[in-house]
Design a protein around this motif. Structure first.
Motif, short mmCIF file in Angstrom:
data_model
loop_
_atom_site.label_atom_id
_atom_site.label_comp_id
_atom_site.label_asym_id
_atom_site.label_seq_id
_atom_site.Cartn_x
_atom_site.Cartn_y
_atom_site.Cartn_z
N CYS A 116 0.84 -1.20 0.00
CA CYS A 116 0.00 0.00 0.00
C CYS A 116 0.87 1.23 0.00
O CYS A 116 1.62 1.47 0.94
CB CYS A 116 -0.88 0.04 1.25
SG CYS A 116 -1.87 -1.44 1.47
N GLY A 117 0.76 2.02 -1.07
CA GLY A 117 1.49 3.28 -1.12
C GLY A 117 0.72 4.38 -0.40
O GLY A 117 -0.47 4.23 -0.10
N ARG A 118 1.40 5.44 -0.13
CA ARG A 118 0.80 6.66 0.43
C ARG A 118 1.47 7.84 -0.26
O ARG A 118 2.27 7.66 -1.16
CB ARG A 118 1.03 6.74 1.95
CG ARG A 118 0.00 5.98 2.74
CD ARG A 118 -1.24 6.85 2.99
NE ARG A 118 -2.43 6.00 3.21
CZ ARG A 118 -3.63 6.48 3.45
NH1 ARG A 118 -3.84 7.79 3.51
NH2 ARG A 118 -4.66 5.68 3.59
N LEU B 144 -1.71 -2.98 -9.53
CA LEU B 144 -3.14 -3.27 -9.61
C LEU B 144 -3.94 -2.06 -9.17
O LEU B 144 -3.66 -1.46 -8.13
CB LEU B 144 -3.44 -4.45 -8.68
CG LEU B 144 -4.85 -5.02 -8.74
CD1 LEU B 144 -5.03 -5.83 -10.02
CD2 LEU B 144 -5.13 -5.89 -7.53
N SER B 145 -4.96 -1.70 -9.97
CA SER B 145 -5.83 -0.58 -9.65
C SER B 145 -7.25 -1.07 -9.41
O SER B 145 -7.76 -1.87 -10.18
CB SER B 145 -5.84 0.42 -10.81
OG SER B 145 -6.90 1.36 -10.64
N ILE B 146 -7.89 -0.61 -8.35
CA ILE B 146 -9.28 -1.04 -8.13
C ILE B 146 -10.26 -0.19 -8.94
O ILE B 146 -11.45 -0.48 -8.96
CB ILE B 146 -9.67 -1.06 -6.63
CG1 ILE B 146 -9.64 0.33 -6.00
CG2 ILE B 146 -8.81 -2.04 -5.87
CD1 ILE B 146 -10.49 0.43 -4.74
N GLY B 147 -9.80 0.85 -9.61
CA GLY B 147 -10.71 1.64 -10.43
C GLY B 147 -10.09 2.97 -10.80
O GLY B 147 -9.09 3.39 -10.21
N ASP B 148 -10.70 3.63 -11.79
CA ASP B 148 -10.14 4.89 -12.30
C ASP B 148 -10.57 6.09 -11.48
O ASP B 148 -11.42 6.89 -11.91
CB ASP B 148 -10.54 5.08 -13.77
CG ASP B 148 -9.82 4.09 -14.67
OD1 ASP B 148 -8.75 3.59 -14.26
OD2 ASP B 148 -10.31 3.82 -15.77
N TYR B 149 -10.02 6.18 -10.28
CA TYR B 149 -10.19 7.34 -9.41
C TYR B 149 -8.96 7.37 -8.54
O TYR B 149 -8.22 6.39 -8.47
CB TYR B 149 -11.46 7.23 -8.56
CG TYR B 149 -11.80 5.82 -8.18
CD1 TYR B 149 -12.79 5.11 -8.84
CD2 TYR B 149 -11.07 5.17 -7.18
CE1 TYR B 149 -13.07 3.80 -8.52
CE2 TYR B 149 -11.34 3.86 -6.85
CZ TYR B 149 -12.34 3.18 -7.53
OH TYR B 149 -12.60 1.87 -7.21
N VAL B 150 -8.71 8.49 -7.89
CA VAL B 150 -7.48 8.62 -7.11
C VAL B 150 -7.78 8.49 -5.62
O VAL B 150 -8.54 9.28 -5.06
CB VAL B 150 -6.78 9.97 -7.40
CG1 VAL B 150 -5.46 10.05 -6.63
CG2 VAL B 150 -6.54 10.12 -8.89
N LEU B 151 -7.21 7.48 -5.00
CA LEU B 151 -7.32 7.29 -3.56
C LEU B 151 -6.16 7.98 -2.88
O LEU B 151 -5.16 8.30 -3.52
CB LEU B 151 -7.29 5.79 -3.23
CG LEU B 151 -8.38 4.93 -3.87
CD1 LEU B 151 -8.08 3.44 -3.65
CD2 LEU B 151 -9.73 5.31 -3.30
N SER B 152 -6.26 8.19 -1.57
CA SER B 152 -5.14 8.81 -0.88
C SER B 152 -4.15 7.79 -0.37
O SER B 152 -3.10 8.13 0.16
CB SER B 152 -5.63 9.72 0.24
OG SER B 152 -6.58 9.05 1.02
N1 4HQ Z 1 -3.73 5.06 -5.49
N2 4HQ Z 1 -6.45 1.55 -6.95
C1 4HQ Z 1 -1.92 4.58 -3.88
C2 4HQ Z 1 -4.95 4.71 -6.04
C3 4HQ Z 1 -5.35 3.31 -6.22
C4 4HQ Z 1 -6.36 2.87 -7.09
C5 4HQ Z 1 -3.37 6.46 -5.48
C6 4HQ Z 1 -2.73 4.10 -5.04
C7 4HQ Z 1 -2.50 6.85 -4.33
C8 4HQ Z 1 -0.54 6.36 -3.04
N3 4HQ Z 1 -4.90 2.21 -5.60
N4 4HQ Z 1 -1.40 5.93 -4.13
N5 4HQ Z 1 -7.10 3.60 -7.90
O1 4HQ Z 1 -5.70 5.59 -6.39
O2 4HQ Z 1 -5.56 1.15 -6.06
#
Ligand code: 4HQ
Length: 231
Positions: A115-117, A134-142
């Motif tokens: 898990c990145g931050r 791996l991405s769970i979807g096209d949006y930006v998580l923190s």
């Molecule tokens: N991230 N699916 C972790 C995402 C994401 C996503 C953005 C990954 C921020 C630090 N992770 N960095 N979409 O938005 O998994």
């Protein structure tokens, strides 16, 4: 099946896995989740895990060193691309997580989720440590934590022996595979004037079966036509 999770917020995972299917899978002994604090693999007084991006720009990045040390200490004998276990970096740039990826992971012995931050992770992690992004979807998580929780939940319910999964997760028949679920109702048969379709109230199981397939197709056509054009 076993999950390792590497994060700077281990407390984040207290809640999500203590309820429902994931908790039952753990209790049944078919799923094990080990959460690791990335700061375990720092050696300075401030337990530094981040640093500034070369070339300038906004924010901070997770450093490569603690992430490499974490993976190499959790799986000392591991090689890139090894069968049976995978190192996965949660990332908005990754391959899209879908039900077929969940099935793929459920067949593995172990998955290690990174898990990145901050603004991201030093690219050498994606390039030379992770088997995949791996991405769970096209949006930006923190952070990758919510993504990791989503992946573990979707995979856990597919593990053989997880209560109820023989019937419900695998009920996906040949005719409805790849379609959305059909609409469903419970009692009462009429609520505020809105009635449940008559066919479902009668006991004709063959009629009901056919009605549900058609309802699933119609709902998919309306909500997700893109799913009808896939293999
Ligand atoms: N991230 N699916 C972790 C995402 C994401 C996503 C953005 C990954 C921020 C630090 N992770 N960095 N979409 O938005 O998994």
């Amino acid at each position: 099946m076993k999950f390792h999770v590497v994060t700077i917020f281990p407390e984040f995972f207290r809640g999500p896995f203590e309820h429902g299917v994931v908790a039952r899978a753990k209790a049944a002994g078919v799923l094990d989740i080990q959460v690791h604090d990335l700061r375990t693999w720092t050696s300075d007084r401030h337990k530094t895990v981040d640093d500034r991006p070369f070339g300038g720009g906004e924010g901070m990045l997770l450093k490569a060193q603690p992430v490499f040390d974490a993976v190499e200490s959790i799986w000392p004998e591991r090689t890139l691309g090894e069968a049976g276990r995978k190192v996965v970096l949660l990332s908005a740039q990754g391959r899209r997580f879908t039900q077929s990826v969940a099935r793929e992971y459920a067949a593995l012995e172990s998955v290690l989720l990174l898990c990145g931050r901050y603004e991201g992770v030093d690219e050498r992690v994606a390039e030379h440590l992770a088997d995949e992004e791996l991405s769970i979807g096209d949006y930006v998580l923190s952070g990758g934590e919510l993504g990791a929780a989503v992946v573990i939940d979707a995979v856990a319910r597919l593990i053989p022996g997880v209560l109820g999964n023989e019937a419900s997760a695998v009920q996906e028949s040949f005719t409805t595979a790849g379609l959305l679920d059909c609409p469903q109702w419970t009692r009462p048969a009429e609520f505020r004037g809105w009635k449940v379709p008559d066919v479902l109230l009668g006991g004709n199981h063959e009629e009901i079966r056919k009605w549900r397939i058609e309802a699933a197709r119609e709902k998919t056509r309306r909500m997700r036509p893109d799913l009808l054009n896939e293999a």
